[in-house]
Write an enzyme that holds these catalytic residues in place. Structure first.
Site, mmCIF file in Angstrom:
data_model
loop_
_atom_site.group_PDB
_atom_site.id
_atom_site.type_symbol
_atom_site.label_atom_id
_atom_site.label_comp_id
_atom_site.label_asym_id
_atom_site.label_seq_id
_atom_site.Cartn_x
_atom_site.Cartn_y
_atom_site.Cartn_z
ATOM 1 N N TYR A 154 14.091 3.459 46.203
ATOM 2 C CA TYR A 154 13.760 4.745 45.590
ATOM 3 C C TYR A 154 12.240 4.889 45.512
ATOM 4 C CZ TYR A 154 13.255 8.598 42.391
ATOM 5 O OH TYR A 154 12.886 9.800 41.835
ATOM 6 N N GLU A 179 22.990 19.516 37.191
ATOM 7 C CA GLU A 179 22.936 18.363 38.092
ATOM 8 C C GLU A 179 24.014 17.355 37.697
ATOM 9 O OE1 GLU A 179 19.576 15.022 38.815
ATOM 10 O OE2 GLU A 179 18.931 17.085 39.196
ATOM 11 N N ARG A 200 11.431 -1.480 31.763
ATOM 12 C CA ARG A 200 10.685 -1.154 30.566
ATOM 13 C C ARG A 200 11.030 0.277 30.183
ATOM 14 N NH1 ARG A 200 6.314 2.071 31.544
ATOM 15 N NH2 ARG A 200 5.763 2.406 33.723
ATOM 16 N N ARG A 245 21.546 17.031 33.494
ATOM 17 C CA ARG A 245 20.460 17.910 33.073
ATOM 18 C C ARG A 245 20.660 19.320 33.609
ATOM 19 N NH1 ARG A 245 15.196 15.551 36.449
ATOM 20 N NH2 ARG A 245 16.124 15.556 38.523
ATOM 21 N N ARG A 270 5.679 5.729 23.114
ATOM 22 C CA ARG A 270 4.321 6.125 22.751
ATOM 23 C C ARG A 270 4.259 6.419 21.258
ATOM 24 N NH1 ARG A 270 3.526 10.675 27.333
ATOM 25 N NH2 ARG A 270 3.676 9.349 29.170
ATOM 26 N N ASP A 324 8.914 7.675 44.449
ATOM 27 C CA ASP A 324 8.374 8.960 44.027
ATOM 28 C C ASP A 324 7.668 9.592 45.222
ATOM 29 O OD1 ASP A 324 9.216 8.930 41.359
ATOM 30 O OD2 ASP A 324 7.494 7.713 40.742
ATOM 31 N N ARG A 334 24.216 6.266 44.995
ATOM 32 C CA ARG A 334 24.746 7.293 44.107
ATOM 33 C C ARG A 334 24.371 8.639 44.712
ATOM 34 N NH1 ARG A 334 28.584 7.333 40.727
ATOM 35 N NH2 ARG A 334 27.552 8.533 39.076
#
Length: 373
Positions: free
Chosen positions: A351, A303, A175, A283, A179, A353, A252
């Site tokens: 992965y 990066e 997704r 970035r 907003r 958080d 990666r």
């Protein structure tokens, strides 16, 4: 009589998972040794002090969660500030707010109302004529349309994964947050911030009573390390633990270029993404903005995503069908271990958080110690 080993737990890796497990074990009266092959603790959340600025050495780490218990837990070691992640995207010199919101849509099309923005996005989705997306490009076009995809998603994603978007699986973008409000806060989570004084304070708080050895590679002296403890908590690469017997898992990697700039404020924001494919970095991070710094100089980091080789740090698992099937083979071996617990992104090939890593470590310790009592 069997001689008791020196430690109850040998913890391989001093990132968040290993550090939380060590802290919780020591709270329960256990003796722990934590080892790390790097010359510092903290894993990828480690910060280096440069020009009195806490530099995130392994990429931007912004803590966010909806879980009040986890928020209270980390704040019990170090107070977190009120930093709000509001990145910018630079495409051909034009700046766009992220995540995609009414500010972004005004910058793209000059629209000022949600209905105008909705109409443009719906029109572009309809023009794409995609019913069942077969790759990432089609998935993105079916979610946000051509303009957002081509300017803000395509190049960045291709750099990140090292492949054209139409060769990447659709599931990578399940997704996309859209907003229809003027809100540049990247995360929806209730709690968000950066540790005041850097992440090292969090790690130091977790490991305050733990014996630590850095520059210690588990695989160079595996038998000796294992013989020291009743249990092993392993947070490294699971395929390496099993000697790559089914083959190597793929990742990666990232490369970072840090630079001291003789300016008080270089780019005006902590994170600016570069979404053009021909710009090699994804970035630029200006670290002082994470803690609202006013130092006379600044430190910026470019990066660069890279193909992974075993000599490089593994950052992002490539969770395609081939690698997931390979991981399941290693996972089946891990379930047979009686005295080894696997945790963290490398050992579980997933992965996470930061709040998810902490939550999984707390859950693992609770489950483990309830079963051993």
């Amino acid at each position: 009589m069997i001689e008791k080993k020196k430690y109850d737990y040998l913890i391989v890796g001093s990132g968040l998972y290993g550090s939380v497990f060590a802290h919780e074990a020591i709270k329960r009266g256990k003796k722990c040794l934590i080892i790390d092959k790097r010359n510092h603790v903290g894993g990828n959340v480690y910060c280096e002090k440069i020009e009195d600025i806490n530099v995130h050495k392994y990429g931007a780490h912004i803590f966010h969660t909806n879980d009040k218990d986890i928020w209270d837990y980390v704040n019990s070691f170090v107070e977190f500030n009120r930093y709000t992640n509001s990145p910018l995207a630079n495409y051909k010199g034009q700046l766009y707010n992220l995540p995609f919101n009414m500010n972004t849509f005004y910058q793209l099309w000059g629209v000022k109302t949600p209905n105008e923005a909705r109409e443009i996005i719906k029109s572009q989705i309809d023009q794409a004529l995609i019913t069942v997306p077969s790759n990432l490009q089609e998935q993105a076009l079916s979610l946000v349309g051509k303009d957002i995809y081509e300017k803000l998603i395509k190049g960045y994603t291709e750099k990140q994964w090292g492949r054209p978007a139409n060769e990447l699986p659709a599931f990578i973008i399940k997704r996309l947050p859209v907003r229809f409000t003027y809100d540049n806060n990247y995360f929806n989570d209730k709690y968000q911030g950066i540790p005041i004084g850097g992440y090292n304070k969090l790690i130091d708080g977790l490991l305050g009573d733990c014996e630590v050895k850095t520059g210690a590679d588990f695989f160079e002296n595996r038998a000796d390390w294992t013989a020291m403890a009743e249990h092993v908590i392993f947070t490294g690469n699971i395929d390496q633990f099993y000697g790559y017997q089914f083959g190597r898992l793929e990742y990666r990697s990232l490369r970072f270029e840090h630079e001291i700039v003789n300016e008080e404020n270089h780019q005006g924001n902590a994170v600016v993404n570069y979404t053009e494919r021909n710009i090699p970095y994804t970035r630029i991070i200006e670290h002082k903005h994470f803690e609202f710094g006013t130092q006379p100089k600044t430190v910026v980091t470019k990066e660069f995503p890279e193909d992974w080789t075993p000599e490089k740090e593994a950052y992002y698992p490539i969770n395609d069908k081939h690698n997931n099937a390979l991981f399941e083979k290693y996972k089946s071996l891990s379930k047979k271990e009686k005295n080894v617990i696997f945790g963290g992104r490398l050992a579980t090939y997933q992965y996470y958080d930061m709040h998810q890593i902490i939550g999984s470590a707390l859950k693992a310790t609770a489950t483990h110690f309830n079963s051993t009592n």
